[in-house]
Design a protein around this motif. Structure first.
Motif, PDB file in Angstrom:
ATOM      1  N   THR A 148       1.506 -64.222 -54.706  1.00 37.97           N
ATOM      2  CA  THR A 148       1.885 -64.499 -56.094  1.00 37.97           C
ATOM      3  C   THR A 148       3.397 -64.647 -56.200  1.00 37.97           C
ATOM      4  O   THR A 148       3.905 -65.596 -56.805  1.00 37.97           O
ATOM      5  N   LEU A 149       4.112 -63.723 -55.577  1.00 39.78           N
ATOM      6  CA  LEU A 149       5.577 -63.766 -55.594  1.00 39.78           C
ATOM      7  C   LEU A 149       6.094 -65.023 -54.902  1.00 39.78           C
ATOM      8  O   LEU A 149       7.001 -65.694 -55.397  1.00 39.78           O
ATOM      9  N   GLU A 150       5.496 -65.385 -53.780  1.00 44.02           N
ATOM     10  CA  GLU A 150       5.923 -66.574 -53.051  1.00 44.02           C
ATOM     11  C   GLU A 150       5.645 -67.847 -53.858  1.00 44.02           C
ATOM     12  O   GLU A 150       6.495 -68.749 -53.925  1.00 44.02           O
ATOM     13  N   ASN A 151       4.483 -67.933 -54.485  1.00 43.58           N
ATOM     14  CA  ASN A 151       4.161 -69.108 -55.307  1.00 43.58           C
ATOM     15  C   ASN A 151       5.143 -69.252 -56.462  1.00 43.58           C
ATOM     16  O   ASN A 151       5.613 -70.351 -56.757  1.00 43.58           O
ATOM     17  N   ASN A 152       5.458 -68.132 -57.119  1.00 41.68           N
ATOM     18  CA  ASN A 152       6.433 -68.162 -58.208  1.00 41.68           C
ATOM     19  C   ASN A 152       7.801 -68.606 -57.698  1.00 41.68           C
ATOM     20  O   ASN A 152       8.504 -69.363 -58.363  1.00 41.68           O
ATOM     21  N   THR A 153       8.161 -68.157 -56.510  1.00 41.39           N
ATOM     22  CA  THR A 153       9.445 -68.517 -55.906  1.00 41.39           C
ATOM     23  C   THR A 153       9.500 -70.008 -55.595  1.00 41.39           C
ATOM     24  O   THR A 153      10.497 -70.678 -55.894  1.00 41.39           O
ATOM     25  N   ILE A 154       8.450 -70.542 -55.007  1.00 42.79           N
ATOM     26  CA  ILE A 154       8.406 -71.965 -54.677  1.00 42.79           C
ATOM     27  C   ILE A 154       8.512 -72.811 -55.941  1.00 42.79           C
ATOM     28  O   ILE A 154       9.258 -73.798 -55.984  1.00 42.79           O
ATOM     29  N   ASN A 155       7.797 -72.413 -56.976  1.00 48.92           N
ATOM     30  CA  ASN A 155       7.869 -73.151 -58.251  1.00 48.92           C
ATOM     31  C   ASN A 155       9.277 -73.104 -58.829  1.00 48.92           C
ATOM     32  O   ASN A 155       9.783 -74.102 -59.346  1.00 48.92           O
ATOM     33  N   PHE A 156       9.922 -71.961 -58.724  1.00 44.08           N
ATOM     34  CA  PHE A 156      11.288 -71.816 -59.234  1.00 44.08           C
ATOM     35  C   PHE A 156      12.261 -72.692 -58.439  1.00 44.08           C
ATOM     36  O   PHE A 156      13.113 -73.373 -59.017  1.00 44.08           O
ATOM     37  N   ILE A 157      12.121 -72.705 -57.126  1.00 44.23           N
ATOM     38  CA  ILE A 157      13.000 -73.535 -56.289  1.00 44.23           C
ATOM     39  C   ILE A 157      12.808 -75.013 -56.622  1.00 44.23           C
ATOM     40  O   ILE A 157      13.776 -75.766 -56.710  1.00 44.23           O
ATOM     41  N   LEU A 170      11.361 -63.390 -48.421  1.00 40.32           N
ATOM     42  CA  LEU A 170      11.425 -64.653 -49.152  1.00 40.32           C
ATOM     43  C   LEU A 170      12.845 -65.212 -49.200  1.00 40.32           C
ATOM     44  O   LEU A 170      13.044 -66.423 -49.084  1.00 40.32           O
ATOM     45  N   LEU A 171      13.816 -64.342 -49.358  1.00 39.21           N
ATOM     46  CA  LEU A 171      15.206 -64.812 -49.365  1.00 39.21           C
ATOM     47  C   LEU A 171      15.582 -65.423 -48.022  1.00 39.21           C
ATOM     48  O   LEU A 171      16.226 -66.469 -47.967  1.00 39.21           O
ATOM     49  N   LYS A 172      15.193 -64.779 -46.954  1.00 35.58           N
ATOM     50  CA  LYS A 172      15.499 -65.310 -45.626  1.00 35.58           C
ATOM     51  C   LYS A 172      14.758 -66.621 -45.387  1.00 35.58           C
ATOM     52  O   LYS A 172      15.328 -67.590 -44.890  1.00 35.58           O
ATOM     53  N   LYS A 173      13.488 -66.653 -45.767  1.00 38.39           N
ATOM     54  CA  LYS A 173      12.658 -67.827 -45.517  1.00 38.39           C
ATOM     55  C   LYS A 173      13.123 -69.052 -46.302  1.00 38.39           C
ATOM     56  O   LYS A 173      13.163 -70.157 -45.768  1.00 38.39           O
ATOM     57  N   TYR A 174      13.481 -68.868 -47.560  1.00 38.91           N
ATOM     58  CA  TYR A 174      13.768 -70.012 -48.415  1.00 38.91           C
ATOM     59  C   TYR A 174      15.248 -70.302 -48.634  1.00 38.91           C
ATOM     60  O   TYR A 174      15.584 -71.309 -49.252  1.00 38.91           O
ATOM     61  N   THR A 175      16.129 -69.457 -48.142  1.00 34.69           N
ATOM     62  CA  THR A 175      17.555 -69.740 -48.316  1.00 34.69           C
ATOM     63  C   THR A 175      18.306 -69.811 -46.996  1.00 34.69           C
ATOM     64  O   THR A 175      19.422 -70.293 -46.960  1.00 34.69           O
ATOM     65  N   LYS A 176      17.727 -69.306 -45.935  1.00 37.91           N
ATOM     66  CA  LYS A 176      18.397 -69.248 -44.634  1.00 37.91           C
ATOM     67  C   LYS A 176      19.707 -68.443 -44.714  1.00 37.91           C
ATOM     68  O   LYS A 176      20.618 -68.646 -43.935  1.00 37.91           O
ATOM     69  N   THR A 177      19.786 -67.548 -45.691  1.00 38.36           N
ATOM     70  CA  THR A 177      20.931 -66.653 -45.806  1.00 38.36           C
ATOM     71  C   THR A 177      20.867 -65.658 -44.658  1.00 38.36           C
ATOM     72  O   THR A 177      19.785 -65.266 -44.225  1.00 38.36           O
ATOM     73  N   SER A 178      22.010 -65.223 -44.175  1.00 32.87           N
ATOM     74  CA  SER A 178      22.029 -64.290 -43.053  1.00 32.87           C
ATOM     75  C   SER A 178      21.451 -62.937 -43.469  1.00 32.87           C
ATOM     76  O   SER A 178      21.463 -62.567 -44.646  1.00 32.87           O
TER      77      SER A 178
END
Length: 150
Positions: free
Chosen positions: A137-146, A88-96
């Protein structure tokens, strides 16, 4: 049992519910936020740090883990939770991969391996139902937070 196939009628009902709850202007704002702002740039370092803390805390909750063992346990549930966090961090932040590894005290290679392993698992959800449910569930919570961060 929860529905997995939706149609436009379901979408319209959900939109009507949102409008009834928040009003037309706020509903449009929410939809715009969700559709256009589901990714943070690495340069938004404060937001990325907040997201990191949020994802880890949510993973601990969703996977029903003990916080003190999150980074070190070799039990499968802990490894899967960390793998979901990396993905999720890689997908939604493009962090290395290397930067994500620093946050988890892991090598770039370990993050890269787990990212691709998670991607593989998500491509065949029928064999990993429990993990995929928790991940969604974790991804949905992450998207809502973003969306709220942006």
């Amino acid at each position: 049992m929860k529905r997995t196939v939706y149609d436009y009628h379901d979408l319209q009902q959900s939109i009507d519910t949102l409008i009834g709850k928040f009003g037309l202007n706020k509903t449009i704002e929410v939809i715009d936020n969700l559709s256009g702002n589901t990714e943070l740039q690495s340069k938004d370092s404060e937001k990325v740090k907040l997201l990191l803390v949020f994802i880890i805390s949510q993973a601990i909750e969703v996977f029903n883990l003990q916080e003190e063992h999150f980074y070190s346990s070799t039990i499968q549930e802990y490894r899967e939770a960390r793998m979901a966090c990396y993905y999720l961090l890689k997908k939604y932040t493009k962090t290395s991969y290397a930067k994500i590894g620093e946050n988890f005290k892991q090598s770039k290679r370990a993050i890269l391996y787990n990212y691709h392993k998670c991607d593989e698992i998500l491509s065949i959800p029928q064999y990993y139902k429990t993990f995929v449910e928790k991940f969604k569930t974790l991804e949905n919570n992450t998207i809502n937070f973003i969306a709220k961060l942006n």
